[in-house]
Scaffold this active site. Sequence first.
Site, PDB file in Angstrom:
ATOM      1  N   ASP A   1       0.855  -1.181   0.000  1.00 29.96           N
ATOM      2  CA  ASP A   1       0.000   0.000   0.000  1.00 29.96           C
ATOM      3  C   ASP A   1       0.892   1.232   0.000  1.00 29.96           C
ATOM      4  O   ASP A   1       2.091   1.143  -0.273  1.00 29.96           O
ATOM      5  CB  ASP A   1      -0.890  -0.034   1.257  1.00 29.96           C
ATOM      6  CG  ASP A   1      -2.219   0.671   1.071  1.00 29.96           C
ATOM      7  OD1 ASP A   1      -2.197   1.864   0.737  1.00 29.96           O
ATOM      8  OD2 ASP A   1      -3.280   0.039   1.263  1.00 29.96           O
TER       9      ASP A   1
ATOM     10  N   SER B   1     -11.019  -0.308  -0.596  1.00 32.35           N
ATOM     11  CA  SER B   1      -9.715  -0.412   0.072  1.00 32.35           C
ATOM     12  C   SER B   1      -9.861  -0.715   1.553  1.00 32.35           C
ATOM     13  O   SER B   1      -8.979  -1.302   2.164  1.00 32.35           O
ATOM     14  CB  SER B   1      -8.935   0.899  -0.090  1.00 32.35           C
ATOM     15  OG  SER B   1      -8.448   1.048  -1.387  1.00 32.35           O
TER      16      SER B   1
ATOM     17  N   HIS C   1      -3.864   6.726   3.350  1.00 29.99           N
ATOM     18  CA  HIS C   1      -4.449   5.483   2.871  1.00 29.99           C
ATOM     19  C   HIS C   1      -3.786   4.266   3.515  1.00 29.99           C
ATOM     20  O   HIS C   1      -4.448   3.389   4.080  1.00 29.99           O
ATOM     21  CB  HIS C   1      -4.345   5.412   1.349  1.00 29.99           C
ATOM     22  CG  HIS C   1      -5.135   4.300   0.737  1.00 29.99           C
ATOM     23  ND1 HIS C   1      -4.626   3.037   0.564  1.00 29.99           N
ATOM     24  CD2 HIS C   1      -6.402   4.271   0.249  1.00 29.99           C
ATOM     25  CE1 HIS C   1      -5.548   2.269  -0.006  1.00 29.99           C
ATOM     26  NE2 HIS C   1      -6.636   2.998  -0.211  1.00 29.99           N
TER      27      HIS C   1
END
Length: 486
Positions: A69, A253, A98
Amino acid sequence: MKKILLLTALTLLAPTTAGAASKPVILEKHGYVVAEPRVGNQYYIKQTGTDLTWNTTRGAADIVVALIDSSADRTHKELLNVPRVVNSMKGPYSVDYHGTHTAGIMSGLHNKYGIAGLAPNVRYHFYNVFYGKNSEFTDSWTVAKAVDTAVAKGATIINLSLGGQDYDRVLADSIKRARAKGVVIVASSGNDGATKVSFPANMKEVIAVGAVDSQHRVAAFSNMDSQVKVVAPGVNVLSLGLKNSFIFMDGTSMAAPMVTSGIALVKSVNPFLTPTDIDGLFQKMPRVSGKPYTELNTKRLLDATPRPVSISAPATLTNRYVQEAKLSVMNRPNLKTTYTLYQGTRKLKTLPANGGAFTMYAGGDWLPSGQYRLTAVVTDGKYKRSSSRNVTYVNPVKTSVAVKAADAQTFELTTTRKGVVTVLDATGKTVYEALHVPGTFPVRGDTGSNLTVVLKPTDISERVVSKTYVPAAPPVEEPVETIEQT
């Protein structure tokens, strides 16, 4: 090379008595209690049934989850003591919302500070693959390098909360190699609201994850097609932000690491399950309204997970030849099993690895009554799991000694328990003494004289026993009448 777009989250912002009773009393379970201040805002914990699994496992340290990621904020208080390795595949390791958010969903510590991660006790490897301004993009070759590195470093599961529209053979080959080596790959389906799942989630070697909201409705942004086999919460998901903050985010996600966490808990219980086995577990889960996918329920997954080894036995054993204890080991040719009987921490004997019958005989004696533990361990060389069962054994063998004459110069002694055998003559003098195991053995001596045999058992819970030998009286001769002839 077509760059893979980050499946960016759609929203960010922090909310931020002494006497005897006359009737029975009610008792309750003392289950695992989560004391995180923000756990009430993590609706997804109960929706996925994960809270019901934490009494069984919160993760095993030999299970490694690789999060490929953007960079997780490793200075966040919820990640400070998480057992993890941090890697950057391209460019600097610059923290990003994120990667931090997806990391927190899985690994947030249960430290009474903020949120509760779904699988806090497994080991994590964080791989940063994003670069450019605001860590916005990555490419398939960088991700492929991270997948290969993760496999080489022992990953059990890989989470890919990323994807793109185009297929790339380099990344696809990396994923295929990983699965062939037993690594489970989980990827988010995409946030385009399309009927086509993003790459690499659309590969058959990957578990594609779509998103639902707190009402179990498929999120409008979630890509959905027949490739999606499981959905998980991905709307209004609370997790970690930068600099010790907590934020809500939406996206597939967010759903993917929930499925990854569920698989991590399943693999913590049974690490010998293959990716095909994991696929099979999801296939057994209830479908959603006739759809081809199921909604993540970690408790159901864990309940359906076959245990690699288990022991069943009655609480009390009363037979010295034990047939009631049963050992079950999953059928895998590469598993080696060790089955052992313990008393406290002392190993008494190794039992048949096939789980067959065994005797309560060890160290040259029938074992005394008391508490024992049966323990079985299975391993494939990488993972090891065990099962134990405590039992009470009541020894039916009583301590006794017998003596008889075998011939004029030999006695035949028989004992039922191990101990020191002492032979005393009629005057009380010791004429023989030795340690013997149960059985029959000869002792030289005059069988025409009285003697006493004493057995002092090594089992101190048994009393000393003795037997007196008295020789048989000689036969009395009858007088013979003679008649003389004249």
